[in-house]
Design a protein around this motif. Structure first.
Motif: not given
Length: 265
Positions: A196, A199, A237-240, A262
């Motif tokens: 979290e 992200e 932005k970062a995303k799992l 990620i």
């Protein structure tokens, strides 16, 4: 020449079998290039974490150089070490980026092959790049023995300085597994808490949560260095993409290792 040290252990040493294994890792994953600046990919044996890693490599874009930052599990070599060697895998040879090596001269990042000689965290990423990409590319392997926040931030800043000096398009891959040898429930809760913060691309919060949970993610320094550099290269932005554990593979949920894919854009 940096010869492979975990071929035949973490992944097949036979080229045909290796391609077959990687192809299996991509099963069910849509391959579509994204405008990635950075990523986190696991570095366990392909039978355990290859499918997770494939989620990253299915989205990997074309670039001049792929900077791969991994933790130093062995303790050998300089605290922060780049490799200038050509690297060999069962799928062929990959040159390192001499321009970036020169641009890093005098920085916190030494050129030291000893740190890389027996370290697997970078090596296991390379066949995925070779399998996925259809263009010539170079790599910059960086091994982190020191992983504190100040060091990770400096590594990230030096990478960006070198990249801008050399005028290269790069993708930065942080090689890391997450929780080691806890129950699946504990691993999941701990890892989601840390992911979290990843992200949110909040490096200080990542370190705070790792300390709070006494987490055993092995590549938190490489993750922090990657995020620092990616933000300086305008990532927002970062995303799992996916998460699993070794327990999902072998069925033993009492003591697992966590794996996450990620992306950072």
């Amino acid at each position: 020449m940096r010869e492979p040290v975990v071929a035949g252990q973490f992944y097949p040493s036979n080229p045909k079998e290796l391609k077959k294994e990687i192809r299996k890792c991509f099963k069910g994953i849509e391959v579509s290039s994204h405008d990635l600046i950075g990523a986190v990919a696991p570095h366990a044996g392909y039978s355990f974490s290859g499918h997770v890693a494939a989620h990253v490599y299915a989205r990997i874009p074309s670039a001049d150089t792929y900077i791969i930052i991994g933790p130093n599990h062995t303790g050998y070599g300089s605290p922060i070490s780049a490799s200038a060697d050509t690297w060999s895998t069962p799928l062929g040879e990959i040159r390192t980026d001499g321009d970036l090596i020169k641009a890093l001269a005098g920085s916190i990042i030494d050129v030291d092959e000893l740190a890389h000689r027996f370290e697997h965290s970078i090596e296991v990423q390379l066949p995925f790049l070779q399998y996925t990409l259809d263009h010539d590319f170079e790599i910059l392997p960086i091994c982190m023995g020191l992983q504190d926040e100040e060091t990770a931030s400096e590594v990230g800043h030096e990478i960006v300085r070198a990249v801008k000096d050399a005028g290269k398009k790069v993708v930065i891959i942080a090689s890391s597994d997450f929780t080691h040898y806890q129950s699946a429930d504990i691993a999941y809760d701990t890892d989601q808490y840390i992911i979290e913060a990843i992200e949110k691309m909040d490096v200080s919060e990542i370190y705070r949560r790792i300390m709070e949970k006494n987490a055993s993610a092995c590549g938190f320094g490489p993750i922090a260095a990657m995020i620092t550099a990616a933000k300086l290269l305008d990532a927002t932005k970062a995303k799992l993409l996916t998460y699993s554990t070794s327990g999902d593979v072998i069925g033993d949920m009492s003591s697992v290792v966590g794996y996450g894919a990620i992306t950072v854009e």
